[in-house]
Design an enzyme around this catalytic site. Structure first.
Site, PDB file in Angstrom:
ATOM      1  N   TYR A   1      21.834  27.670 -16.184  1.00 48.43           N
ATOM      2  CA  TYR A   1      22.290  28.904 -16.829  1.00 48.43           C
ATOM      3  C   TYR A   1      23.810  28.975 -16.811  1.00 48.43           C
ATOM      4  CZ  TYR A   1      22.957  33.984 -17.434  1.00 48.43           C
ATOM      5  OH  TYR A   1      23.353  35.229 -17.865  1.00 48.43           O
TER       6      TYR A   1
ATOM      7  N   ASP B   1      34.326  40.636 -16.061  1.00 48.91           N
ATOM      8  CA  ASP B   1      33.278  40.583 -17.079  1.00 48.91           C
ATOM      9  C   ASP B   1      33.224  41.910 -17.829  1.00 48.91           C
ATOM     10  OD1 ASP B   1      31.038  39.834 -18.564  1.00 48.91           O
ATOM     11  OD2 ASP B   1      29.631  40.487 -17.002  1.00 48.91           O
TER      12      ASP B   1
ATOM     13  N   ASP C   1      24.488  33.142 -21.718  1.00 52.55           N
ATOM     14  CA  ASP C   1      24.775  34.565 -21.895  1.00 52.55           C
ATOM     15  C   ASP C   1      25.794  34.721 -23.027  1.00 52.55           C
ATOM     16  OD1 ASP C   1      25.570  37.208 -21.665  1.00 52.55           O
ATOM     17  OD2 ASP C   1      26.197  37.058 -19.565  1.00 52.55           O
TER      18      ASP C   1
ATOM     19  N   ASP D   1      26.616  37.852 -24.252  1.00 49.37           N
ATOM     20  CA  ASP D   1      27.013  39.266 -24.249  1.00 49.37           C
ATOM     21  C   ASP D   1      26.361  39.998 -25.424  1.00 49.37           C
ATOM     22  OD1 ASP D   1      28.471  38.769 -21.976  1.00 49.37           O
ATOM     23  OD2 ASP D   1      30.415  38.663 -22.986  1.00 49.37           O
TER      24      ASP D   1
ATOM     25  N   HIS E   1      20.747  34.680 -24.420  1.00 52.22           N
ATOM     26  CA  HIS E   1      20.305  36.077 -24.373  1.00 52.22           C
ATOM     27  C   HIS E   1      21.428  36.962 -24.885  1.00 52.22           C
ATOM     28  CE1 HIS E   1      22.501  37.304 -20.685  1.00 52.22           C
ATOM     29  NE2 HIS E   1      22.070  36.205 -20.086  1.00 52.22           N
TER      30      HIS E   1
ATOM     31  N   GLU F   1      22.457  41.155 -25.609  1.00 53.92           N
ATOM     32  CA  GLU F   1      22.132  42.439 -24.992  1.00 53.92           C
ATOM     33  C   GLU F   1      22.379  43.624 -25.915  1.00 53.92           C
ATOM     34  OE1 GLU F   1      26.116  43.170 -22.319  1.00 53.92           O
ATOM     35  OE2 GLU F   1      24.962  41.324 -22.023  1.00 53.92           O
TER      36      GLU F   1
ATOM     37  N   CYS G   1      29.358  44.867 -16.797  1.00 51.94           N
ATOM     38  CA  CYS G   1      28.373  44.140 -16.005  1.00 51.94           C
ATOM     39  C   CYS G   1      27.086  44.947 -15.948  1.00 51.94           C
ATOM     40  CB  CYS G   1      28.921  43.908 -14.594  1.00 51.94           C
ATOM     41  SG  CYS G   1      27.679  43.320 -13.414  1.00 51.94           S
TER      42      CYS G   1
ATOM     43  N   ARG H   1      18.060  41.019 -24.166  1.00 55.99           N
ATOM     44  CA  ARG H   1      18.268  41.720 -22.901  1.00 55.99           C
ATOM     45  C   ARG H   1      18.435  43.207 -23.178  1.00 55.99           C
ATOM     46  NH1 ARG H   1      23.572  40.913 -18.920  1.00 55.99           N
ATOM     47  NH2 ARG H   1      24.067  43.136 -18.852  1.00 55.99           N
TER      48      ARG H   1
ATOM     49  N   GLU I   1      17.251  44.184 -17.639  1.00 58.07           N
ATOM     50  CA  GLU I   1      18.335  44.070 -16.663  1.00 58.07           C
ATOM     51  C   GLU I   1      18.311  45.202 -15.646  1.00 58.07           C
ATOM     52  OE1 GLU I   1      20.134  42.488 -14.894  1.00 58.07           O
ATOM     53  OE2 GLU I   1      22.116  42.117 -15.746  1.00 58.07           O
TER      54      GLU I   1
ATOM     55  N   ASN J   1      16.442  38.897 -13.303  1.00 57.81           N
ATOM     56  CA  ASN J   1      17.789  38.522 -12.884  1.00 57.81           C
ATOM     57  C   ASN J   1      17.941  38.820 -11.395  1.00 57.81           C
ATOM     58  OD1 ASN J   1      20.470  37.834 -12.781  1.00 57.81           O
ATOM     59  ND2 ASN J   1      21.204  39.701 -13.779  1.00 57.81           N
TER      60      ASN J   1
END
Length: 293
Positions: free
Chosen positions: A40, A55, A82, A84, A110, A112, A120, A155, A185, A207
């Site tokens: 990942y 982040d 990821d 975002d 993924h 989101e 985050c 996500r 999440e 996660n």
């Protein structure tokens, strides 16, 4: 077998599939050697490790692609990435992100449902887009796939602000829009995963990140809740940072690294992971040929 197909197969063969975070190519090499079936690349990891930034939506697509290429160049484990919110406001941005990841060798991504100025997933103050806007993101990603086996995972960060039922409702819509897998999440209880799995009927990801909202559940516990993927996004990164800080402080204080040697990977151990001696042998052979000619 291509990367996406490898990821899908791993999800069916290991229950749950342990996906370990690798912030650099060398970590990917080590992860493969010890037996992981998938790796990942964390958005927070790219921001912190590659850019030295928080982040908060600061890193961009090119930053992520650089790290993807470095990892996939040396490790053939399927890589989940990821992305975002898709690296842009429009469906065209999401489509470009999807195509670029496939070209760089990623197996899955993924995306989101936070707004562009994201946070985050385990911090307060997250703001979400509407489920309709997130559905558009998913459709754009699915339609843009140049490889149908590439995994588009949705996500949702809705649990914290909208509650469990709303988060599940969003996830069902995302699945119906074409998401292959669901990533709920900041889950706070094991039983919640079981409810997500029953509702969406596609693989779900847990996660298991440290110092966040989610308990550090075992693979046995996650298996009992029908979780398909157990993610450890920054576990090695956090340990590495703690070790590095100890080194910096010790060398600065003591003027020597001698007391740290027992905690270090040796030169020979590094060489063994990198297959260093085979490279050196090839170099010697080339030099020998040039001298003889």
């Amino acid at each position: 077998m291509n990367a996406g197909a490898k990821f899908r197969r791993a999800v069916t063969e290991e229950k749950p599939l342990q996906a370990i975070g690798t912030v650099c190519a060398y970590h990917a090499v080590m992860a493969k050697r010890v037996g992981y079936r998938a790796i990942y690349l964390s958005g927070a990891g790219v921001a912190a490790s590659s850019l030295g930034m928080p982040d908060l939506g600061i890193s961009n697509l090119d930053d992520v692609l650089t790290d993807i290429r470095r990892i996939t160049d040396v490790c053939d484990l399927p890589l989940l990435v990821d992305v975002d919110t898709g690296f842009g406001a429009s469906a065209f941005n999401v489509a470009r992100t999807t195509r670029s990841l496939i070209k760089a060798g990623a197996a899955a991504m993924h995306i989101e449902d936070q707004v562009g100025a994201k946070r985050c997933g385990h911090r307060p103050g997250k703001e979400l887009v509407s489920s309709e806007e997130m559905v558009d993101r998913i459709k754009a990603a699915v339609d843009a796939r140049t490889d149908p086996s590439f995994v588009v995972m949705a996500r949702t960060d809705a649990l914290a602000s909208e509650g469990l039922d709303a988060a599940i409702s969003r996830s069902v819509k995302y699945m119906e829009a074409g998401a292959d897998m669901i990533f709920p999440e900041a889950i706070t209880e094991l039983a919640m995963y079981r409810k997500f799995a029953a509702a969406v009927k596609v693989p779900i990801l847990a996660n298991i990140t440290e110092f966040g909202s989610t308990p550090l559940l075992t693979v046995a516990q996650l298996r009992s809740a029908d979780v398909a993927i157990a993610l450890y996004p920054l576990t090695a990164f956090r340990a590495m940072n703690k070790a590095a800080l100890k080194v910096f402080e010790t060398v600065r204080r003591d003027g020597s690294q001698r007391t740290l040697l027992p905690d270090m990977q040796t030169r020979e151990e590094l060489y063994e992971f990198l297959n260093y001696h085979s490279y050196e042998k090839k170099l010697d052979e080339l030099f020998s040929r040039s001298k003889s000619s």
